[in-house]
Design a protein around this motif. Structure first.
Motif, PDB file in Angstrom:
ATOM      1  N   GLN A 265       0.883  -1.145  -0.015  1.00  0.00           N
ATOM      2  CA  GLN A 265       0.027  -0.065  -0.084  1.00  0.00           C
ATOM      3  C   GLN A 265       0.616   1.383   0.192  1.00  0.00           C
ATOM      4  O   GLN A 265       0.534   2.262  -0.707  1.00  0.00           O
ATOM      5  N   ASP A 266       1.735   1.274   0.619  1.00  0.00           N
ATOM      6  CA  ASP A 266       2.915   2.567   0.755  1.00  0.00           C
ATOM      7  C   ASP A 266       3.365   2.840  -0.610  1.00  0.00           C
ATOM      8  O   ASP A 266       3.516   3.845  -1.071  1.00  0.00           O
ATOM      9  N   ASN A 267       3.929   1.684  -1.075  1.00  0.00           N
ATOM     10  CA  ASN A 267       4.547   1.954  -2.813  1.00  0.00           C
ATOM     11  C   ASN A 267       3.579   2.345  -3.587  1.00  0.00           C
ATOM     12  O   ASN A 267       3.432   3.135  -4.455  1.00  0.00           O
ATOM     13  N   ALA A 268       2.247   1.727  -3.644  1.00  0.00           N
ATOM     14  CA  ALA A 268       1.019   2.188  -4.298  1.00  0.00           C
ATOM     15  C   ALA A 268       0.648   3.681  -4.242  1.00  0.00           C
ATOM     16  O   ALA A 268       0.560   4.447  -5.222  1.00  0.00           O
ATOM     17  N   ARG A 269       0.649   4.100  -2.957  1.00  0.00           N
ATOM     18  CA  ARG A 269       0.485   5.526  -2.817  1.00  0.00           C
ATOM     19  C   ARG A 269       1.560   6.314  -3.338  1.00  0.00           C
ATOM     20  O   ARG A 269       1.259   7.392  -3.677  1.00  0.00           O
ATOM     21  N   LEU A 270       2.803   6.012  -3.233  1.00  0.00           N
ATOM     22  CA  LEU A 270       3.869   6.628  -3.741  1.00  0.00           C
ATOM     23  C   LEU A 270       3.704   6.909  -5.065  1.00  0.00           C
ATOM     24  O   LEU A 270       4.382   7.666  -5.655  1.00  0.00           O
ATOM     25  N   GLY A 271       3.534   5.677  -5.772  1.00  0.00           N
ATOM     26  CA  GLY A 271       3.296   5.568  -7.239  1.00  0.00           C
ATOM     27  C   GLY A 271       2.007   6.139  -7.704  1.00  0.00           C
ATOM     28  O   GLY A 271       1.644   5.901  -9.062  1.00  0.00           O
ATOM     29  N   GLY A 272       1.148   6.677  -6.916  1.00  0.00           N
ATOM     30  CA  GLY A 272      -0.339   7.407  -7.654  1.00  0.00           C
ATOM     31  C   GLY A 272      -1.107   6.309  -7.721  1.00  0.00           C
ATOM     32  O   GLY A 272      -1.925   6.323  -8.643  1.00  0.00           O
ATOM     33  N   GLY A 273      -1.119   5.353  -6.807  1.00  0.00           N
ATOM     34  CA  GLY A 273      -2.094   3.987  -6.911  1.00  0.00           C
ATOM     35  C   GLY A 273      -3.585   4.518  -7.105  1.00  0.00           C
ATOM     36  O   GLY A 273      -4.058   5.518  -6.329  1.00  0.00           O
ATOM     37  N   THR A 274      -4.330   3.770  -7.620  1.00  0.00           N
ATOM     38  CA  THR A 274      -5.902   4.165  -7.948  1.00  0.00           C
ATOM     39  C   THR A 274      -6.616   3.491  -6.911  1.00  0.00           C
ATOM     40  O   THR A 274      -6.149   2.545  -6.252  1.00  0.00           O
ATOM     41  N   PRO A 275      -8.133   3.954  -6.747  1.00  0.00           N
ATOM     42  CA  PRO A 275      -8.783   3.358  -5.712  1.00  0.00           C
ATOM     43  C   PRO A 275      -8.890   1.869  -5.924  1.00  0.00           C
ATOM     44  O   PRO A 275      -9.046   1.295  -5.006  1.00  0.00           O
ATOM     45  N   ARG A 276      -8.872   1.321  -6.996  1.00  0.00           N
ATOM     46  CA  ARG A 276      -9.218  -0.098  -7.198  1.00  0.00           C
ATOM     47  C   ARG A 276      -8.027  -0.817  -6.894  1.00  0.00           C
ATOM     48  O   ARG A 276      -8.184  -2.003  -5.985  1.00  0.00           O
ATOM     49  N   LEU A 277      -6.766  -0.559  -7.227  1.00  0.00           N
ATOM     50  CA  LEU A 277      -5.398  -1.050  -6.865  1.00  0.00           C
ATOM     51  C   LEU A 277      -5.593  -1.021  -5.118  1.00  0.00           C
ATOM     52  O   LEU A 277      -5.178  -1.984  -4.418  1.00  0.00           O
ATOM     53  N   LEU A 278      -5.569   0.133  -4.554  1.00  0.00           N
ATOM     54  CA  LEU A 278      -5.631   0.114  -3.125  1.00  0.00           C
ATOM     55  C   LEU A 278      -6.748  -0.661  -2.406  1.00  0.00           C
ATOM     56  O   LEU A 278      -6.468  -1.243  -1.316  1.00  0.00           O
ATOM     57  N   ALA A 279      -7.973  -0.738  -2.882  1.00  0.00           N
ATOM     58  CA  ALA A 279      -8.975  -1.786  -2.605  1.00  0.00           C
ATOM     59  C   ALA A 279      -8.423  -3.192  -2.455  1.00  0.00           C
ATOM     60  O   ALA A 279      -8.431  -3.916  -1.517  1.00  0.00           O
ATOM     61  N   MET A 280      -7.859  -3.575  -3.835  1.00  0.00           N
ATOM     62  CA  MET A 280      -7.220  -5.025  -3.534  1.00  0.00           C
ATOM     63  C   MET A 280      -6.110  -5.255  -2.508  1.00  0.00           C
ATOM     64  O   MET A 280      -6.126  -6.314  -1.846  1.00  0.00           O
ATOM     65  N   LEU A 281      -5.236  -4.318  -2.590  1.00  0.00           N
ATOM     66  CA  LEU A 281      -4.198  -4.495  -1.472  1.00  0.00           C
ATOM     67  C   LEU A 281      -4.766  -4.297   0.263  1.00  0.00           C
ATOM     68  O   LEU A 281      -4.219  -5.167   0.996  1.00  0.00           O
ATOM     69  N   LEU A 282      -5.800  -3.609   0.428  1.00  0.00           N
ATOM     70  CA  LEU A 282      -6.477  -3.548   1.517  1.00  0.00           C
ATOM     71  C   LEU A 282      -7.026  -5.094   1.965  1.00  0.00           C
ATOM     72  O   LEU A 282      -7.157  -5.490   3.152  1.00  0.00           O
ATOM     73  N   MET A 283      -7.573  -5.795   0.628  1.00  0.00           N
ATOM     74  CA  MET A 283      -8.194  -7.159   1.114  1.00  0.00           C
ATOM     75  C   MET A 283      -7.169  -8.122   1.363  1.00  0.00           C
ATOM     76  O   MET A 283      -7.181  -8.731   1.932  1.00  0.00           O
ATOM     77  N   ARG A 284      -5.740  -7.987   0.790  1.00  0.00           N
ATOM     78  CA  ARG A 284      -4.695  -8.747   0.940  1.00  0.00           C
ATOM     79  C   ARG A 284      -4.438  -8.527   2.618  1.00  0.00           C
ATOM     80  O   ARG A 284      -4.059  -9.586   3.169  1.00  0.00           O
ATOM     81  N   GLU A 285      -4.482  -7.162   3.045  1.00  0.00           N
ATOM     82  CA  GLU A 285      -4.225  -6.979   4.515  1.00  0.00           C
ATOM     83  C   GLU A 285      -5.260  -7.706   5.461  1.00  0.00           C
ATOM     84  O   GLU A 285      -5.030  -8.334   6.283  1.00  0.00           O
ATOM     85  N   ALA A 286      -6.216  -7.598   4.792  1.00  0.00           N
ATOM     86  CA  ALA A 286      -7.730  -8.067   5.638  1.00  0.00           C
ATOM     87  C   ALA A 286      -7.356  -9.734   5.871  1.00  0.00           C
ATOM     88  O   ALA A 286      -7.561 -10.272   6.787  1.00  0.00           O
ATOM     89  N   PHE A 287      -6.757 -10.514   4.640  1.00  0.00           N
ATOM     90  CA  PHE A 287      -6.503 -11.742   4.801  1.00  0.00           C
ATOM     91  C   PHE A 287      -5.536 -12.081   5.832  1.00  0.00           C
ATOM     92  O   PHE A 287      -5.807 -13.103   6.564  1.00  0.00           O
ATOM     93  N   GLY A 288      -4.625 -11.208   5.901  1.00  0.00           N
ATOM     94  CA  GLY A 288      -3.641 -11.471   6.915  1.00  0.00           C
ATOM     95  C   GLY A 288      -4.209 -11.379   8.248  1.00  0.00           C
ATOM     96  O   GLY A 288      -3.866 -11.907   9.210  1.00  0.00           O
ATOM     97  N   HIS A 289      -4.999 -10.548   8.496  1.00  0.00           N
ATOM     98  CA  HIS A 289      -5.511 -10.110   9.904  1.00  0.00           C
ATOM     99  C   HIS A 289      -6.547 -11.349  10.014  1.00  0.00           C
ATOM    100  O   HIS A 289      -6.618 -11.751  11.311  1.00  0.00           O
ATOM    101  N   ALA A 290      -7.290 -11.946   9.259  1.00  0.00           N
ATOM    102  CA  ALA A 290      -8.238 -12.857   9.574  1.00  0.00           C
ATOM    103  C   ALA A 290      -7.341 -13.998   9.780  1.00  0.00           C
ATOM    104  O   ALA A 290      -7.931 -14.963  10.452  1.00  0.00           O
ATOM    105  N   SER A 291      -6.410 -14.258   9.108  1.00  0.00           N
ATOM    106  CA  SER A 291      -5.445 -15.380   9.532  1.00  0.00           C
ATOM    107  C   SER A 291      -4.877 -15.571  10.931  1.00  0.00           C
ATOM    108  O   SER A 291      -4.821 -16.345  11.486  1.00  0.00           O
ATOM    109  N   ALA A 292      -4.659 -14.032  11.273  1.00  0.00           N
ATOM    110  CA  ALA A 292      -4.334 -13.941  12.826  1.00  0.00           C
ATOM    111  C   ALA A 292      -5.512 -14.116  13.745  1.00  0.00           C
ATOM    112  O   ALA A 292      -5.160 -13.692  14.762  1.00  0.00           O
TER     113      ALA A 292
END
Length: 437
Positions: A265-292
């Motif tokens: 997410q940090d790299n995406a924001r620095l690169g001008g990431g779009t809402p769609r890209l950030l949504a996908m990356l946030l779901m990957r984070e959600a998977f990690g939290h769900a696993s924990a």
């Protein structure tokens, strides 16, 4: 003069203008569009049509917000306005073939060549291009486009049949491109090759990940990161980190998965990431939290992912590789994250809805999502229904090679342990045992 009779690209005098040269060098598209309008007579609507953008997007760019960083959009602008690739730090475009001068015509002294012979298709090659691919002696724009098209085809076939059979071709092509990088001096061409190598290395890593060969997969993902950094492509770096985050989830490394998703997410924001890209990356984070099993953090990431997704607009410069993340994918990923946390009542209808609407060509995705539907149904003690659903996932393994899906079905076999008195359970367990041998 009407637009239909004007030159298809910017005039030579404007391309040679010091302001335009400087704007192109800095990739200042607000200035480029302003100069195209005021010095070239290109109104925003014409720029939009030429560059395959919306007029509103052109207007936003001309006001300086947001900046264009996506390589595919930059290439569309170069092709639409006929700006030579080297002016924007790109390899020569496919249409940059000097037109043969008429007999007796004077040769222009203009330092920017603007007389080009357009090609009907970027894939139309000639003998030199074919020999370049075979011998690896010269990388042309057609070769670059051929490599990109082959990557698109690899991903399509991977979705339909799995990547095991593709892997030797992908790795062979990766080595060819890596060699071409070493043999190519032109910095613009090298950058394009680095980007292609990054995509091939990620694809190789993905095929090993799907085969559950995690150490080898990580090696290729790491190689992809190096190539993406050489190409200075922060968005693609985010893409690879997202792959590594998902793999960490599979390896029960929840904290690693969360850290990698946040770095993405940090790299995406620095690169001008779009809402769609950030949504996908946030779901990957959600998977990690769900696993924990951190339900609060998982729900927070899911909520933010949905909020980001709601901000998607027609003018977003989404990278091609994230366009798969549509509303259906967001829905099914939300269901899977909830299912990971044992919230089957909320998860089941989301996954079922996604299966009704998702593409039927991504067979591995359907097998994977069907498994998760069966798992949520079993959590709700709908044993017969869960077995019928899991049988559909099992049937898909006959047409798509994916050890990852097979491993999920083996996990499902273990979950069926308390229900072995049911005939449908016994039959399903026997079938799963058969494919596991």
């Amino acid at each position: 003069m009407s637009e239909s009779t004007e030159s298809p690209g910017l005039p030579s005098r404007l391309l040679a203008d010091p302001e335009m040269v400087a704007a192109c060098r800095e990739r200042d598209f607000a200035q480029i569009f302003q100069l195209a309008k005021h010095k070239g007579g290109f109104h925003p609507s014409r720029i939009a049509r030429a560059c395959e953008l919306t007029p509103s997007r052109v207007g936003e760019v001309m006001k300086g917000r947001p900046k264009i960083t996506n390589m595919s959009v930059i290439e569309r602008i170069a092709d639409g306005l006929k700006i030579p690739g080297r002016m924007l730090g790109l390899a020569d475009r496919c249409w940059e073939q000097p037109a043969a001068p008429h007999e007796g015509a004077a040769v222009s002294a203009d330092p920017v060549r603007v007389s080009w012979q357009a090609e009907g298709s970027p894939m139309r090659g000639n003998v030199d291009d074919i020999l370049a691919i075979a011998a690896g002696t010269r990388v042309t724009p057609t070769v670059l486009r051929s490599l990109q098209v082959s990557i698109e085809d690899y991903w399509r076939r991977d979705d339909q049949h799995g990547g095991g059979a593709l892997r030797p071709a992908v790795i062979g092509q990766l080595r060819y491109v890596a060699g071409a990088v070493r043999d190519t001096a032109d910095p613009n061409c090298r950058r394009s090759l680095h980007g292609i190598a990054a995509e091939l290395a990620r694809l190789a890593g993905w095929t090993y990940f799907d085969a559950r060969q995690y150490s080898t997969a990580q090696g290729y993902f790491t190689e992809s990161l190096r190539f993406a950094r050489e190409a200075d492509d922060r968005l693609f770096i985010a893409n690879v980190l997202a792959c590594l985050s998902l793999q960490a989830t599979y390896q029960d490394n929840a904290q690693g998965a969360i850290a990698l998703a946040r770095a993405a997410q940090d790299n995406a924001r620095l690169g001008g990431g779009t809402p769609r890209l950030l949504a996908m990356l946030l779901m990957r984070e959600a998977f990690g939290h769900a696993s924990a099993n951190d339900q609060e953090a998982a729900r927070r990431a899911i909520t933010e992912a949905h909020q980001r997704f709601e901000r998607i607009t027609e003018g977003d410069d989404d990278p091609a590789w994230v366009q798969y993340f549509d509303h259906t994918k967001l829905t099914v990923d939300t269901g899977i994250a909830l299912g990971q946390m044992g919230e089957a009542i909320a998860a089941e209808p989301l996954i079922a809805e996604a299966l009704r609407t998702e593409s039927t060509t991504n067979l591995r995705g359907r097998a994977f999502h069907t498994f998760w539907l069966a798992r949520t149904q079993l959590q709700r003690r709908e044993v017969e229904l869960a077995c019928a659903t899991a049988t559909k996932a099992l049937d898909l393994t006959a047409v798509v090679e994916s050890p990852r899906v097979v491993a999920h079905l083996q996990e499902f076999r273990w979950l069926l342990g308390p229900y072995r008195s049911s005939a449908s359970v016994v039959d399903l367990v026997d079938r799963i045992t058969g494919i596991a041998r």
